[in-house]
Design a protein around this motif. Sequence first.
Motif, PDB file in Angstrom:
ATOM      1  N   ILE A   1      -5.863 -16.121   4.827  1.00 22.67           N
ATOM      2  CA  ILE A   1      -6.070 -15.357   5.892  1.00 22.67           C
ATOM      3  C   ILE A   1      -4.815 -14.181   6.137  1.00 22.67           C
ATOM      4  CG2 ILE A   1      -6.504 -15.038   8.794  1.00 22.67           C
ATOM      5  CD1 ILE A   1      -7.098 -17.979   8.422  1.00 22.67           C
ATOM      6  N   PRO A   2      -4.804 -13.549   4.949  1.00 21.13           N
ATOM      7  CA  PRO A   2      -3.712 -12.508   4.820  1.00 21.13           C
ATOM      8  C   PRO A   2      -3.989 -11.191   5.672  1.00 21.13           C
ATOM      9  CG  PRO A   2      -4.983 -12.443   3.093  1.00 21.13           C
ATOM     10  CD  PRO A   2      -5.663 -13.348   3.866  1.00 21.13           C
ATOM     11  N   THR A   3      -3.542 -11.059   6.985  1.00 21.60           N
ATOM     12  CA  THR A   3      -4.066  -9.948   7.895  1.00 21.60           C
ATOM     13  C   THR A   3      -3.219  -8.938   7.364  1.00 21.60           C
ATOM     14  OG1 THR A   3      -2.489 -10.907   9.474  1.00 21.60           O
ATOM     15  CG2 THR A   3      -4.605 -11.738   9.611  1.00 21.60           C
ATOM     16  N   GLY A   4      -2.230  -9.110   6.469  1.00 23.65           N
ATOM     17  CA  GLY A   4      -1.637  -7.764   6.228  1.00 23.65           C
ATOM     18  C   GLY A   4      -2.221  -7.130   4.854  1.00 23.65           C
ATOM     19  N   GLY A   5      -3.088  -7.713   4.531  1.00 21.52           N
ATOM     20  CA  GLY A   5      -3.970  -7.378   3.426  1.00 21.52           C
ATOM     21  C   GLY A   5      -4.013  -8.163   2.133  1.00 21.52           C
ATOM     22  N   LEU A   6      -5.219  -8.149   1.620  1.00 24.02           N
ATOM     23  CA  LEU A   6      -5.429  -8.994   0.130  1.00 24.02           C
ATOM     24  C   LEU A   6      -5.628  -7.691  -0.963  1.00 24.02           C
ATOM     25  CD1 LEU A   6      -5.721 -11.659  -1.272  1.00 24.02           C
ATOM     26  CD2 LEU A   6      -8.236 -11.376  -0.566  1.00 24.02           C
ATOM     27  N   TYR A   7      -4.694  -7.887  -1.832  1.00 23.66           N
ATOM     28  CA  TYR A   7      -4.615  -6.881  -3.139  1.00 23.66           C
ATOM     29  C   TYR A   7      -5.356  -7.484  -4.299  1.00 23.66           C
ATOM     30  CZ  TYR A   7      -1.548  -4.550   0.072  1.00 23.66           C
ATOM     31  OH  TYR A   7      -0.747  -3.843   1.008  1.00 23.66           O
ATOM     32  N   VAL A   8      -6.364  -6.956  -4.563  1.00 21.55           N
ATOM     33  CA  VAL A   8      -7.054  -7.476  -5.697  1.00 21.55           C
ATOM     34  C   VAL A   8      -6.694  -6.732  -7.012  1.00 21.55           C
ATOM     35  CG1 VAL A   8      -9.672  -7.812  -6.495  1.00 21.55           C
ATOM     36  CG2 VAL A   8      -9.334  -7.720  -4.148  1.00 21.55           C
TER      37      VAL A   8
END
Length: 141
Positions: free
Chosen positions: A72-79
């Motif tokens: 739950i990375p509410t700061g963002g998930l970087y693919v």
Amino acid sequence: GRGLANVYEFLAGRFPERVDKEIHDEFLGAGDQQGRVVGVNASKGGSLTELAARIMIASYGSEVGNAALKWIPTGGLYVTGGLTPKNIEMIKGPDSPFMKAYLDKGRLRPLLDTVPLFAVMTEDIGLRGARVCAEREYNAM
């Protein structure tokens, strides 16, 4: 990795009547570049290479969705990685195979609306990170 090549190889064995001989011969002679052969030919509508790419990208999207639900990375998930920039057309957009699989999480789907998703278009991000770590270690000596 061999993921895309493995998917194509399975499909070619399962549906030999759909194999494009020219592409398949190139695939067989490509050694460790078999995934590239599939990727380059993935835009051929209705081909096994297109199907392999769609399956691979959907699997990727599903796993990214799993990661988003785990952390739950509410700061963002970087693919990141080579798959992202090479297949951005199959990743971006709400109707893409990637996004459909990413969001296909049943009752947990609304939670994904709280996770910003970013596609990193630089393929060597891992090497850059390793360089930064090595530089920090060197400077700490």
